[in-house]
Design an enzyme around this catalytic site. Structure first.
Site, PDB file in Angstrom:
ATOM      1  CE  LYS A  69      42.081  45.143  -3.574  1.00  0.00           C
ATOM      2  NZ  LYS A  69      41.014  45.525  -2.635  1.00  0.00           N
ATOM      3  CG  ASP A 106      38.792  49.128  -3.263  1.00  0.00           C
ATOM      4  OD1 ASP A 106      37.765  48.507  -3.595  1.00  0.00           O
ATOM      5  OD2 ASP A 106      39.863  48.566  -2.991  1.00  0.00           O
TER       6      ASP A 106
END
Ligand code: ATR
Length: 277
Positions: A69, A106
């Site tokens: 990520k 997110d």
């Protein structure tokens, strides 16, 4: 090129546990889209090659999971402001001009979940209390700040990580000692657990909730179990609670929309798929 079947997927290592293939597969089927979503175990050494090659093979984008990520930010051609702020990307879009765009959904997944699960939620109603200062907390804190929360109380077992977030996100963050985490819950309008406490196989969640107001909206990013001790106790105190499964579903929706051209619905059927029901 235009006749190609659109492909998307998730890259990480390991990826076998990922719920994303089931979820995106469900949405593809539900909306009758001729596309595929594939889990791919990609090592750190192969990450650069994967990002160079997959767009040429019909991939329109990817989800990114541990351990890539952060690393994908350095390999992307374009990084969204929110991905740069969070310091990680979970969604890649392979653009028609060949550029790789890295985004992070997110934070928006977190707020969309709260808005769906607690329709009257007002981020500006009062301080937010956030437990934890790891990767998930970064997304939550940035989303809360973006939503206009004026005071974000933050507590983490390792205080230095909370201090680091304060240094980055500014004075609206107030750091509390972990042993006094219960204190920051008093008077908070939004309470969020971003730690792994309460997750199956992890230590129990034991932060005292005596000061919790019945007007607070309480959410947990832990979704296994769905009904965590935090949510159970908060509901017993009269709070509106929102489980963490919704965040997983809502963070997936923007990627699906970008890749396949349609905003998928986060509903009971999607939840059931992820729960394996
Ligand atoms: P994620 O990306 O899911 O946030 P992470 O970066 O490993 O994962 O962060 C996990 C969070 O849970 C951290 O806030 C961690 O606290 P530390 O920074 O002190 O490690 C917290 N956490 C994990 N186990 C914990 C425990 N037993 N007690 C208190 N906090 C815990």
């Amino acid at each position: 090129m235009t006749d190609r079947i659109p492909l998307a997927g998730v890259i990480g290592s390991p990826v076998a546990h990922s719920k994303s293939p089931a979820l995106h597969g469900h949405w593809l089927k539900r909306y009758g889209i001729a596309g595929y979503y594939i889990p791919m175990d990609v090592s750190r050494d192969d990450l650069r090659d994967a990002l160079a090659t997959l767009p040429r093979m019909g991939f329109v984008g990817l989800n990114v999971t541990i351990p890539h990520k952060e690393a994908v930010l350095g390999l992307a051609d374009l990084v969204s402001d929110r991905a740069a702020l969070i310091g990680a990307a979970n969604t890649l879009i392979f653009r028609a001009d060949g550029k790789v765009h890295a985004d992070n959904t997110d934070g928006v997944g977190f707020t969309d979940n709260l808005r769906q699960g607690a329709p009257g939620w007002d981020p500006a109603a009062g301080p937010a209390a956030v437990l934890g200062a790891g990767g998930a907390a970064r997304a939550v804190v940035s989303a809360l700040a973006e939503q206009g929360v004026r005071e974000i109380r933050l507590s983490n077992r390792t205080r230095a990580r909370a201090e680091a977030l304060r240094a980055e996100f500014g004075p609206k963050i107030v750091v509390y000692d972990w042993v006094q985490a219960g204190n920051m819950i008093e008077g908070a309008a939004t309470v969020v657990n971003t730690t792994s406490l309460g997750m199956v196989g992890k230590p129990e969640f034991r932060v005292p909730l005596d000061g919790l107001s019945p007007d607070a909206v309480v959410t947990d990013i832990v979704y296994a179990p769905l009904e965590t001790a935090l949510l159970k106790e908060a509901r017993a105190r009269g709070c509106v609670t929102v489980d963490g499964l919704g965040m997983l579903l809502h963070q997936a929706a923007p990627g699906f929309e970008r890749w396949f051209g349609l905003r998928p619905e986060v509903d009971a059927a999607a939840r059931a798929v992820v729960l394996g029901e």
